[in-house]
Design a protein around this motif. Structure first.
Motif, PDB file in Angstrom:
ATOM      1  N   ALA A   1       6.790  -0.807  -7.296  1.00  0.00           N
ATOM      2  CA  ALA A   1       5.949  -1.536  -8.251  1.00  0.00           C
ATOM      3  C   ALA A   1       4.556  -0.920  -8.326  1.00  0.00           C
ATOM      4  CB  ALA A   1       5.863  -3.010  -7.853  1.00  0.00           C
ATOM      5  N   LEU A   2       3.980  -0.610  -7.179  1.00  0.00           N
ATOM      6  CA  LEU A   2       2.661   0.019  -7.150  1.00  0.00           C
ATOM      7  C   LEU A   2       2.693   1.369  -7.855  1.00  0.00           C
ATOM      8  CD1 LEU A   2       1.576  -0.785  -3.496  1.00  0.00           C
ATOM      9  CD2 LEU A   2       0.390  -1.538  -5.559  1.00  0.00           C
ATOM     10  N   GLY A   3       3.773   2.123  -7.629  1.00  0.00           N
ATOM     11  CA  GLY A   3       3.901   3.431  -8.254  1.00  0.00           C
ATOM     12  C   GLY A   3       3.955   3.338  -9.769  1.00  0.00           C
ATOM     13  N   ILE A   4       4.690   2.345 -10.281  1.00  0.00           N
ATOM     14  CA  ILE A   4       4.775   2.154 -11.732  1.00  0.00           C
ATOM     15  C   ILE A   4       3.394   1.861 -12.303  1.00  0.00           C
ATOM     16  CG2 ILE A   4       5.677   0.660 -13.558  1.00  0.00           C
ATOM     17  CD1 ILE A   4       8.186   0.268 -11.783  1.00  0.00           C
ATOM     18  N   LEU A   5       2.673   0.935 -11.664  1.00  0.00           N
ATOM     19  CA  LEU A   5       1.356   0.561 -12.164  1.00  0.00           C
ATOM     20  C   LEU A   5       0.364   1.715 -12.080  1.00  0.00           C
ATOM     21  CD1 LEU A   5       1.011  -3.042 -10.679  1.00  0.00           C
ATOM     22  CD2 LEU A   5       1.581  -2.405 -13.018  1.00  0.00           C
ATOM     23  N   ARG A   6       0.399   2.428 -10.974  1.00  0.00           N
ATOM     24  CA  ARG A   6      -0.550   3.530 -10.804  1.00  0.00           C
ATOM     25  C   ARG A   6      -0.248   4.681 -11.750  1.00  0.00           C
ATOM     26  NH1 ARG A   6      -0.376   2.958  -4.216  1.00  0.00           N
ATOM     27  NH2 ARG A   6      -2.084   1.465  -4.030  1.00  0.00           N
ATOM     28  N   THR A   7       1.031   4.932 -11.983  1.00  0.00           N
ATOM     29  CA  THR A   7       1.402   6.012 -12.897  1.00  0.00           C
ATOM     30  C   THR A   7       0.890   5.743 -14.306  1.00  0.00           C
ATOM     31  OG1 THR A   7       3.378   6.537 -11.603  1.00  0.00           O
ATOM     32  CG2 THR A   7       3.361   7.275 -13.895  1.00  0.00           C
ATOM     33  N   LEU A   8       0.867   4.459 -14.688  1.00  0.00           N
ATOM     34  CA  LEU A   8       0.399   4.078 -16.021  1.00  0.00           C
ATOM     35  C   LEU A   8      -1.106   3.821 -16.060  1.00  0.00           C
ATOM     36  CD1 LEU A   8       3.316   1.669 -16.995  1.00  0.00           C
ATOM     37  CD2 LEU A   8       2.830   3.895 -18.017  1.00  0.00           C
ATOM     38  N   GLY A   9      -1.767   4.021 -14.936  1.00  0.00           N
ATOM     39  CA  GLY A   9      -3.205   3.782 -14.893  1.00  0.00           C
ATOM     40  C   GLY A   9      -3.577   2.320 -14.916  1.00  0.00           C
ATOM     41  N   LEU A  10      -2.644   1.441 -14.503  1.00  0.00           N
ATOM     42  CA  LEU A  10      -2.878   0.004 -14.538  1.00  0.00           C
ATOM     43  C   LEU A  10      -3.321  -0.549 -13.191  1.00  0.00           C
ATOM     44  CD1 LEU A  10       0.172  -0.973 -16.754  1.00  0.00           C
ATOM     45  CD2 LEU A  10      -2.228  -0.886 -17.442  1.00  0.00           C
ATOM     46  N   LYS A  11      -3.340   0.275 -12.189  1.00  0.00           N
ATOM     47  CA  LYS A  11      -3.844  -0.117 -10.870  1.00  0.00           C
ATOM     48  C   LYS A  11      -4.476   1.106 -10.235  1.00  0.00           C
ATOM     49  CE  LYS A  11      -1.782  -3.296  -8.439  1.00  0.00           C
ATOM     50  NZ  LYS A  11      -2.812  -4.305  -8.132  1.00  0.00           N
TER      51      LYS A  11
END
Length: 360
Positions: A245-255
């Protein structure tokens, strides 16, 4: 694409929707009646980066266990309720922070009214969770199977029950195990209501297959501005869901992310155990504190592309035959045996972090 603006609800101290950062959720797989085991798993989830947790409430003993769990949990706790409205009432009395239920399977209207009356007093939000695999028979027959339109109609039916009782602290999920179906359902719902959406691919599978489904499904919707809170559903230990989940958000620049790790895919020129080395670097750096900017770290396997990529990074290592190079800001710092590369890289990064922590 700009994120769609939705209403705001609060689960404990965590805000969902209303423009708040996207929230990561998971669900314990312990026996909820085993309070110590459940709290231990919640702590592990929190340490991994989870922000809200759901627990299964299967019977009255589990419902009464909510008091200790909710009061001692590091995270806001949601009770997963099906069929028996009395379990919802007990969980509410015991201090639960949120409910996940379908008004349609609670039974008679007066039972739903009892639940709504109780959550109103405490301003506890309800997530209406529709799953593709459990649609009502009437809906399936109307749409000749499981369809996005049927899932949305089912969710709207449940939403209307709560709205007619004067309650709007609602979140909605429309999960399916098939990504195209899930995508279409969430897109339709996003165009129809402004309640916060809890996004996920249900029964996604093992870490290997589920990771791919979740990254594609959740990532696609988030990239389109749809979604306020997410769960990556993987078979096994729920803690393994959180890095995905963290990886998805970070990849999209959302975290925010502390590290942007670059590593090559390896080829016949690789003469160091790069896969193991990259895994070790990723694991060691996974808990870095927030920095003033993401740190770019390169772990490369040979002298063809390795030095070039490593020179573009803040820190990097490039392997050779039993030897390797350590880079800092594009400059070679040292040439050393393979066994010394990891400790040297970590030491360089540790010294940097001491000077650039965001909270200092």
């Amino acid at each position: 694409m700009p994120r769609k603006q939705t209403k705001e609800v609060k689960i404990g101290h965590v805000t969902i929707g209303g423009g708040a950062p996207i929230v990561i959720q998971s669900m314990t797989n312990t026996d909820t009646r085993d309070v110590l085991a459940t709290l231990k798993q919640i702590e592990a989830l929190a340490q991994a980066g989870c922000e809200v947790v759901r627990i299964a409430v299967l019977d009255q003993d589990a419902a009464y266990a909510v008091k200790e769990i909710a009061s001692q949990s590091m995270l806001p706790v949601i009770a997963d309720i099906h069929f028996d409205y009395r379990l919802a009432l007990i969980a509410i009395e015991q201090g639960i922070h949120g409910l996940r239920l379908n008004p349609g399977n609670i039974g008679a209207r007066w039972k739903v009214q009892e639940v709504v009356r109780a959550v109103k007093e405490r301003e506890i939000p309800i997530r209406i969770g529709v799953n593709g695999g459990s649609l009502d028979k009437e809906i399936r027959e109307k749409y000749h199977g499981i369809t996005a339109e049927g899932m949305v109609e089912s969710a709207l039916n449940h939403i209307h029950i709560l709205e007619e009782e004067g309650y709007d602290k609602i979140k909605v999920s429309l999960k399916a195990s098939e990504v195209p179906l899930m995508l279409k359902a969430y897109r339709l719902m996003s165009e129809t209501v402004d309640y916060p959406l809890h996004v996920g691919v249900t029964e996604a599978g093992t870490v290997r297959s589920g990771l791919i489904k979740s990254a594609v499904g959740i990532g696609t919707l988030l990239a389109e501005g749809i979604g306020d809170t997410i769960r990556v559903s993987l078979t096994g230990d729920p803690v393994q869901e959180i890095p995905v989940a963290l990886g998805i958000l970070r990849t999209l620049g959302l975290k925010e992310r502390s590290v942007d790790l670059i590593s090559c895919p390896t080829c016949g020129r690789t003469q160091v155990n790069l896969a193991e080395l990259a895994d070790q670097v990723e694991m060691k750096l996974s808990h870095l504190p927030a920095l003033d900017r993401p740190l770019k770290v390169a772990v490369m396997g040979c002298a063809v592309n390795g030095p070039g990529e490593a020179r573009e990074a803040d820190f990097g290592i490039a392997g050779g035959k039993g030897m390797g190079l350590l880079f800092r800001k594009g400059e070679i710092v040292a040439r050393m045996p393979e066994a010394e590369l990891l400790p040297a890289l970590l030491e360089e990064i540790e010294n940097y972090v001491k000077e650039h922590r965001k909270d200092e």
